[in-house]
Design a protein around this motif. Structure first.
Motif, short mmCIF file in Angstrom:
data_model
loop_
_atom_site.label_atom_id
_atom_site.label_comp_id
_atom_site.label_asym_id
_atom_site.label_seq_id
_atom_site.Cartn_x
_atom_site.Cartn_y
_atom_site.Cartn_z
N LYS A 151 0.81 -1.21 0.00
CA LYS A 151 0.00 0.00 0.00
C LYS A 151 0.85 1.27 0.00
N GLU A 152 2.12 1.13 0.31
CA GLU A 152 3.08 2.24 0.24
C GLU A 152 4.38 1.67 -0.31
N PHE A 153 4.99 2.36 -1.27
CA PHE A 153 6.18 1.83 -1.92
C PHE A 153 7.01 2.98 -2.49
N THR A 154 8.26 2.68 -2.81
CA THR A 154 9.16 3.67 -3.37
C THR A 154 9.22 3.51 -4.88
N MET A 155 9.05 4.61 -5.59
CA MET A 155 9.08 4.59 -7.06
C MET A 155 9.91 5.75 -7.58
N LYS A 156 10.63 5.48 -8.66
CA LYS A 156 11.19 6.55 -9.47
C LYS A 156 10.20 6.82 -10.58
N ASP A 157 9.60 8.02 -10.57
CA ASP A 157 8.71 8.39 -11.66
C ASP A 157 9.28 9.60 -12.39
N ALA A 158 9.17 9.57 -13.71
CA ALA A 158 9.70 10.65 -14.55
C ALA A 158 8.66 11.02 -15.59
N TYR A 159 8.77 12.26 -16.08
CA TYR A 159 7.81 12.80 -17.03
C TYR A 159 8.55 13.67 -18.05
N SER A 160 8.22 13.47 -19.31
CA SER A 160 8.82 14.31 -20.35
C SER A 160 7.73 15.07 -21.07
N VAL A 161 8.08 16.27 -21.54
CA VAL A 161 7.15 17.16 -22.23
C VAL A 161 7.77 17.60 -23.55
N LEU A 290 2.74 17.58 -25.62
CA LEU A 290 2.81 16.12 -25.68
C LEU A 290 3.62 15.62 -24.48
N MET A 291 3.18 14.49 -23.92
CA MET A 291 3.81 14.00 -22.69
C MET A 291 4.09 12.50 -22.75
N ALA A 292 5.03 12.08 -21.91
CA ALA A 292 5.28 10.66 -21.65
C ALA A 292 5.62 10.52 -20.17
N SER A 293 5.41 9.33 -19.62
CA SER A 293 5.78 9.09 -18.22
C SER A 293 6.52 7.76 -18.12
N TYR A 294 7.34 7.65 -17.07
CA TYR A 294 8.26 6.52 -16.95
C TYR A 294 8.42 6.16 -15.46
N GLY A 295 8.22 4.90 -15.11
CA GLY A 295 8.32 4.50 -13.71
C GLY A 295 9.23 3.31 -13.49
N VAL A 296 9.92 3.30 -12.35
CA VAL A 296 10.73 2.17 -11.89
C VAL A 296 10.35 1.89 -10.45
N GLY A 297 10.04 0.63 -10.14
CA GLY A 297 9.71 0.23 -8.78
C GLY A 297 10.95 -0.15 -8.00
N VAL A 298 11.39 0.71 -7.10
CA VAL A 298 12.63 0.50 -6.36
C VAL A 298 12.53 -0.72 -5.44
N ASP A 299 11.45 -0.82 -4.67
CA ASP A 299 11.31 -1.96 -3.76
C ASP A 299 11.20 -3.26 -4.53
N ARG A 300 10.58 -3.22 -5.70
CA ARG A 300 10.47 -4.43 -6.52
C ARG A 300 11.82 -4.83 -7.10
N LEU A 301 12.70 -3.87 -7.32
CA LEU A 301 14.06 -4.22 -7.76
C LEU A 301 14.78 -5.00 -6.66
N LEU A 302 14.63 -4.55 -5.43
CA LEU A 302 15.25 -5.28 -4.31
C LEU A 302 14.69 -6.70 -4.24
N TYR A 303 13.38 -6.82 -4.34
CA TYR A 303 12.75 -8.15 -4.33
C TYR A 303 13.29 -9.01 -5.46
N SER A 304 13.40 -8.45 -6.67
CA SER A 304 13.84 -9.22 -7.83
C SER A 304 15.28 -9.69 -7.69
N LEU A 305 16.13 -8.85 -7.10
CA LEU A 305 17.51 -9.26 -6.87
C LEU A 305 17.58 -10.45 -5.92
N LEU A 306 16.77 -10.40 -4.86
CA LEU A 306 16.73 -11.53 -3.94
C LEU A 306 16.16 -12.76 -4.63
N GLU A 307 15.08 -12.59 -5.36
CA GLU A 307 14.41 -13.70 -6.03
C GLU A 307 15.35 -14.42 -6.99
N GLN A 308 16.16 -13.65 -7.73
CA GLN A 308 16.98 -14.25 -8.77
C GLN A 308 18.34 -14.74 -8.29
#
Length: 416
Positions: A151-161, A290-308
């Motif tokens: 319900k709460e997580f860390t994300m890198k979100d970016a936006y281009s115009v 015109l816009m675009a958006s871009y996200g990376v899930g930081v906590d999910r990266l940690l999970y994925s590193l452990l998982e793999q």
């Protein structure tokens, strides 16, 4: 860090929905559960998460992104302007403040970036622009699989115009390549799948999924080593099943699970048109940005590193042992922390850098416990100060993979 100063926040009572990867994170003292869908990060876990954030941050700055900070607490007004208030299927945290004003905790920040830029960019000459933040997000998701659905997580979100479609496409591709570099450098096995835009709107999107035994999405991926094609149940080609031919390289698709670690969207004028973000063109006319958006899930990266990468002994942080996100570069382990062995261990601790090493200085720990804890945390190297030093003046350098060599004390810092 001295071991006597570090408290391991280990948990022996993981939640009923936690999988083996989350149980390992709890056992290693990286996280503690605060309730369904809520996790706190202990000092060691926060060090790892901070290193992942630093890595993402460097790549964003390398492609010219400028850091911003948008409020997590929003009034309903701009969400009503965009048309997304009430469209999150119950996942948006909403409430009224003491003045009776409707508010929410932002699940994403497309509306926020439009509000930030409105009145600041006025001409096509002010474009393009790329802005990012790394912050907490809130969604009342159905909690499951530990760090995957919270319900709460860390994300890198970016936006281009942008003023032109060509400019948007070029920036989209630059961010896409930056994401590939991030995940490759972290040594994450991943695929890229076309995806639906759903609530985000726009014309196209792609998601990056880490391959996992226990993930958040059913995934069919190409089995060829040099192909990153993947498809999920939310992909336009969702009818492709295991055993089908890969449409990109002709290989075979295999079934597995995936963890969404990144998502990029071409939004077009979805938000600028509804919220009035325009720029003047050279001919004097006005145009929706015109816009675009871009996200990376930081906590999910940690999970994925452990998982793999985790093994029977605990965490691992990269296949080659470089420890790019390991909490410490090395563990200094004296056979006993007393007399000359303690003096050498203290010298190595200062010479190698207190911020980069974990010194096992707790006399109540056995040598076996020190070894096991170092492996549990995934520390890439053990510097063992024992009988070899007493007899020949050398210390044993052992990698997380079990490879060993003997070096003089003076050569240890440059070696690790």
């Amino acid at each position: 860090m001295r071991r006597s100063e570090l408290t391991l926040f280990t948990s022996r009572e993981p939640g009923s929905q936690d999988n083996e990867t989350v149980r390992l994170a709890q056992r290693a003292g990286l996280i503690r559960q605060f309730g369904s869908g809520l996790y706190g990060f202990a000092p060691t876990g926060q060090r790892i998460r901070g290193r992942i954030i630093d890595h993402v941050d460097r790549e964003m700055r390398a492609i010219g992104a400028r850091e911003i900070s948008l409020p997590q607490l929003n009034y309903s007004g701009m969400w009503e302007e965009s048309g997304r208030w009430g469209e999150f299927g119950g996942e948006m945290f909403t409430f009224e403040n003491r003045d009776g004003k409707r508010m929410c905790l932002a699940p994403s920040h497309e509306e926020g970036i439009v509000r930030l830029l409105t009145g600041t960019i006025r001409s096509y000459e002010d474009l393009p622009g790329l802005y990012y933040q790394i912050s907490r997000k809130h969604r009342d998701d159905h909690a499951r699989s530990g760090l995957l659905r919270t319900k709460e997580f860390t994300m890198k979100d970016a936006y281009s115009v942008h003023a032109t479609v060509e400019s948007l496409d070029e920036q989209y591709e630059r961010v896409r390549e930056a994401y590939i570099r991030i995940f490759e450098d972290l040594d994450i096995e991943f695929v890229i799948a076309d995806a639906e835009n759903n609530l985000m709107g726009g014309s196209a999107s792609e998601e990056f999924l880490a391959v996992a035994e226990t993930g958040s999405a059913d995934l069919r991926r190409c089995s060829a080593d040099d192909c990153r094609f993947g498809v999920t149940d939310e992909s336009p080609q969702s009818g492709l099943e295991a055993g089908a031919e890969c449409p990109e390289c002709g290989g075979n698709l295999v079934a597995t699970e995936g963890v969404e670690i990144g998502h990029i969207f071409k939004l077009g004028t979805r938000y600028s048109e509804s919220m009035g973000l325009t720029v003047d063109l050279a001919d004097g006319s006005r145009q929706d940005v015109l816009m675009a958006s871009y996200g990376v899930g930081v906590d999910r990266l940690l999970y994925s590193l452990l998982e793999q990468h985790a093994d029977d002994d605990g965490c691992r942080w990269s296949a080659d042992g470089s420890g790019i996100v390991a909490p410490y570069a090395a563990a200094i382990i004296p056979l006993q922390y007393d007399d000359e062995l303690a003096a050498v261990a203290d010298y190595l601790y200062e010479d190698c850098g207190p911020d980069q090493t974990l010194l096992f200085d707790d006399p109540d720990q056995s040598i076996g416990e020190r070894f096991a804890e170092s492996d549990l945390l995934g520390i890439p190297y053990k510097i063992i100060v024992g009988n070899e030093f007493r007899e020949g003046g050398e210390v044993e350098l052992e990698s997380r993979d079990g490879d060993t060599e003997y070096v003089t004390v003076e050569k240890v810092p440059e070696r690790i």
